[in-house]
Write a protein that holds these residues in place. Structure first.
Motif, PDB file in Angstrom:
ATOM      1  N   VAL A 136       0.838  -1.200   0.000  1.00 51.07           N
ATOM      2  CA  VAL A 136       0.000   0.000   0.000  1.00 51.07           C
ATOM      3  C   VAL A 136       0.870   1.247   0.000  1.00 51.07           C
ATOM      4  O   VAL A 136       1.752   1.394   0.854  1.00 51.07           O
ATOM      5  N   ALA A 137       0.614   2.153  -0.936  1.00 53.26           N
ATOM      6  CA  ALA A 137       1.263   3.461  -0.964  1.00 53.26           C
ATOM      7  C   ALA A 137       0.215   4.519  -0.663  1.00 53.26           C
ATOM      8  O   ALA A 137      -0.825   4.570  -1.322  1.00 53.26           O
ATOM      9  N   VAL A 138       0.471   5.337   0.341  1.00 50.15           N
ATOM     10  CA  VAL A 138      -0.442   6.417   0.718  1.00 50.15           C
ATOM     11  C   VAL A 138       0.081   7.716   0.134  1.00 50.15           C
ATOM     12  O   VAL A 138       1.254   8.059   0.321  1.00 50.15           O
ATOM     13  N   HIS A 139      -0.779   8.436  -0.551  1.00 57.10           N
ATOM     14  CA  HIS A 139      -0.412   9.697  -1.194  1.00 57.10           C
ATOM     15  C   HIS A 139      -1.249  10.819  -0.589  1.00 57.10           C
ATOM     16  O   HIS A 139      -2.478  10.814  -0.722  1.00 57.10           O
ATOM     17  N   ALA A 140      -0.601  11.758   0.067  1.00 57.31           N
ATOM     18  CA  ALA A 140      -1.294  12.920   0.625  1.00 57.31           C
ATOM     19  C   ALA A 140      -1.430  13.956  -0.491  1.00 57.31           C
ATOM     20  O   ALA A 140      -0.668  14.925  -0.575  1.00 57.31           O
ATOM     21  N   ARG A 141      -2.415  13.738  -1.334  1.00 52.32           N
ATOM     22  CA  ARG A 141      -2.565  14.594  -2.511  1.00 52.32           C
ATOM     23  C   ARG A 141      -3.995  14.512  -3.033  1.00 52.32           C
ATOM     24  O   ARG A 141      -4.788  13.657  -2.624  1.00 52.32           O
ATOM     25  N   ASP A 142      -4.310  15.394  -3.958  1.00 52.68           N
ATOM     26  CA  ASP A 142      -5.605  15.403  -4.605  1.00 52.68           C
ATOM     27  C   ASP A 142      -5.750  14.145  -5.467  1.00 52.68           C
ATOM     28  O   ASP A 142      -4.908  13.858  -6.322  1.00 52.68           O
ATOM     29  N   GLY A 143      -6.814  13.398  -5.239  1.00 52.61           N
ATOM     30  CA  GLY A 143      -6.995  12.145  -5.956  1.00 52.61           C
ATOM     31  C   GLY A 143      -7.233  12.322  -7.440  1.00 52.61           C
ATOM     32  O   GLY A 143      -6.868  11.447  -8.237  1.00 52.61           O
ATOM     33  N   TYR A 144      -7.857  13.414  -7.834  1.00 54.92           N
ATOM     34  CA  TYR A 144      -8.070  13.647  -9.261  1.00 54.92           C
ATOM     35  C   TYR A 144      -6.734  13.847  -9.978  1.00 54.92           C
ATOM     36  O   TYR A 144      -6.517  13.312 -11.067  1.00 54.92           O
ATOM     37  N   VAL A 165     -10.231   1.530 -10.443  1.00 57.80           N
ATOM     38  CA  VAL A 165     -10.168   2.914  -9.964  1.00 57.80           C
ATOM     39  C   VAL A 165     -11.468   3.191  -9.214  1.00 57.80           C
ATOM     40  O   VAL A 165     -12.555   3.090  -9.793  1.00 57.80           O
ATOM     41  N   LEU A 166     -11.347   3.517  -7.933  1.00 58.53           N
ATOM     42  CA  LEU A 166     -12.516   3.852  -7.109  1.00 58.53           C
ATOM     43  C   LEU A 166     -12.538   5.361  -6.904  1.00 58.53           C
ATOM     44  O   LEU A 166     -11.571   5.938  -6.398  1.00 58.53           O
ATOM     45  N   VAL A 167     -13.640   5.987  -7.281  1.00 56.41           N
ATOM     46  CA  VAL A 167     -13.804   7.442  -7.152  1.00 56.41           C
ATOM     47  C   VAL A 167     -14.985   7.676  -6.212  1.00 56.41           C
ATOM     48  O   VAL A 167     -16.130   7.374  -6.543  1.00 56.41           O
ATOM     49  N   ASP A 168     -14.689   8.227  -5.044  1.00 58.69           N
ATOM     50  CA  ASP A 168     -15.692   8.346  -3.976  1.00 58.69           C
ATOM     51  C   ASP A 168     -15.566   9.707  -3.299  1.00 58.69           C
ATOM     52  O   ASP A 168     -15.211   9.806  -2.135  1.00 58.69           O
ATOM     53  N   PRO A 169     -15.854  10.785  -4.031  1.00 55.06           N
ATOM     54  CA  PRO A 169     -15.680  12.125  -3.464  1.00 55.06           C
ATOM     55  C   PRO A 169     -16.830  12.499  -2.535  1.00 55.06           C
ATOM     56  O   PRO A 169     -17.875  11.844  -2.509  1.00 55.06           O
ATOM     57  N   ARG A 180     -15.925  17.124 -12.477  1.00 58.69           N
ATOM     58  CA  ARG A 180     -14.567  16.675 -12.141  1.00 58.69           C
ATOM     59  C   ARG A 180     -14.493  15.153 -12.156  1.00 58.69           C
ATOM     60  O   ARG A 180     -13.503  14.578 -12.619  1.00 58.69           O
ATOM     61  N   VAL A 181     -15.513  14.510 -11.628  1.00 58.81           N
ATOM     62  CA  VAL A 181     -15.541  13.043 -11.653  1.00 58.81           C
ATOM     63  C   VAL A 181     -15.490  12.553 -13.093  1.00 58.81           C
ATOM     64  O   VAL A 181     -14.693  11.659 -13.437  1.00 58.81           O
ATOM     65  N   ALA A 182     -16.342  13.104 -13.945  1.00 57.29           N
ATOM     66  CA  ALA A 182     -16.391  12.646 -15.335  1.00 57.29           C
ATOM     67  C   ALA A 182     -15.061  12.869 -16.035  1.00 57.29           C
ATOM     68  O   ALA A 182     -14.591  11.997 -16.790  1.00 57.29           O
ATOM     69  N   ARG A 183     -14.424  14.015 -15.807  1.00 55.78           N
ATOM     70  CA  ARG A 183     -13.130  14.280 -16.448  1.00 55.78           C
ATOM     71  C   ARG A 183     -12.068  13.311 -15.955  1.00 55.78           C
ATOM     72  O   ARG A 183     -11.261  12.794 -16.730  1.00 55.78           O
ATOM     73  N   ALA A 184     -12.056  13.065 -14.643  1.00 55.06           N
ATOM     74  CA  ALA A 184     -11.042  12.166 -14.076  1.00 55.06           C
ATOM     75  C   ALA A 184     -11.214  10.747 -14.589  1.00 55.06           C
ATOM     76  O   ALA A 184     -10.230  10.064 -14.910  1.00 55.06           O
ATOM     77  N   CYS A 197     -13.754   1.049 -13.517  1.00 56.36           N
ATOM     78  CA  CYS A 197     -13.896   2.246 -12.682  1.00 56.36           C
ATOM     79  C   CYS A 197     -15.217   2.160 -11.931  1.00 56.36           C
ATOM     80  O   CYS A 197     -16.256   1.820 -12.518  1.00 56.36           O
ATOM     81  N   ALA A 198     -15.181   2.464 -10.653  1.00 54.59           N
ATOM     82  CA  ALA A 198     -16.379   2.455  -9.818  1.00 54.59           C
ATOM     83  C   ALA A 198     -16.550   3.838  -9.204  1.00 54.59           C
ATOM     84  O   ALA A 198     -15.645   4.327  -8.520  1.00 54.59           O
TER      85      ALA A 198
END
Length: 289
Positions: A136-144, A165-169, A180-184, A197-198
């Motif tokens: 597991v790599a944790v990234h303190a950053r914007d997920g998009y 890819v899980l997108v759960d904003p 933003r979700v659609a673009r990402a 993608c979920a």
């Protein structure tokens, strides 16, 4: 951004999201080849159900606590309940595992997870949780932004052909979040076409989601499947009437695995006027893996 998932951990939306997530991960594990998971909005990974924040809202009482000990459940729901129980003492439900922890629990030694979290306090908790897990790599950053930086995935010289890819904003500003979700997701699929993608999304009134669904239909995915659970009518004045998962490039036969879970969750978690939906926005013939 002021959102804290601890206030909502284990609610009906988490139940739906994590039932679907685990079903997708299990599908990936049917092959020996490694897979990669990108969680764009990972949170802190574990939530105390008796903690101050979760206790203030009591939302777990409308979700996981309603299901615990409920008896025979459809296979994908039973699998989810076992995963939650694995993070707790025997016969007790004190903590709720978030998406990155459920994914890590399911993964094998050859699989990898990148968990992104922008809020500093949550990111620090996530780093502490996974500090000794080399998968597991944790990234303190914007997920998009991480979509462009981390996809297509390559870790320690290994290319990962398969994954999720899980997108759960939080959808705090929905007019901004949906585009933003659609673009990402478009960029994720363009950079990594083999991926599933979920996308989790809230349902307040279904008709308001139609523009978002049209954007999903236009994305470069072979198929798009919607799975929704509304625990009350979507014209209720309450804030969150239900939620859904939009699954692009779903694993083979995922719809059939999810189908028995939805009426079961409606019966267990729903109020008068609750409903479910399992619908293909676009469907192409899926070859057997």
């Amino acid at each position: 951004m002021n959102y804290r998932h601890a206030f909502h951990a284990g609610n009906h939306a988490d139940v739906l999201k994590h039932v679907v997530l685990l079903a997708m991960l299990d599908a990936l594990m049917r092959k020996d080849a490694p897979f990669f998971v990108l969680d764009t909005h990972a949170g802190r990974g574990r939530y105390l159900l008796q903690g101050r924040q979760a206790g203030r809202t009591g939302e777990a009482g409308t979700g996981i606590l309603q299901l615990a000990g409920a008896g025979k459940a459809p296979p994908v729901v039973a699998r989810y309940l076992r995963a939650v129980a694995a993070d707790n003492p025997v016969d007790a439900l004190l903590a709720y595992p978030g998406s990155p922890l459920l994914a890590a629990q399911a993964m094998r030694p050859q699989d990898r997870l990148a968990a992104c979290e922008l809020q500093p306090e949550e990111a620090e908790a996530l780093k502490a949780l996974f500090g000794h897990d080399p998968r597991v790599a944790v990234h303190a950053r914007d997920g998009y932004d991480a979509v462009r930086a981390l996809l297509p995935p390559r870790v320690d010289g290994v290319r990962y052909a398969r994954g999720l890819v899980l997108v759960d904003p939080p959808y705090e500003a929905q007019d901004e979040e949906y585009p933003r979700v659609a673009r990402a997701v478009r960029e994720a699929l363009e950079r990594w076409p083999q991926a599933s993608c979920a996308i989790w999304y809230p349902v307040k009134q279904r008709r308001s989601l139609q523009p978002f669904f049209r954007k999903l239909e236009a994305l470069p995915a072979r198929s798009v499947l919607l799975a929704e659970l509304l625990v009350r009518p979507d014209d209720s004045p309450l804030r969150l009437n239900g939620s859904g998962m939009a699954i692009l490039n779903p694993p083979w036969k995922l719809d059939g695995e999810i189908a028995p879970a939805l009426p079961y969750l409606q019966q267990r978690l729903g109020e008068a006027g609750a409903s479910t939906r399992l619908e293909w926005l676009r469907r192409e013939a899926q070859a057997r893996p």
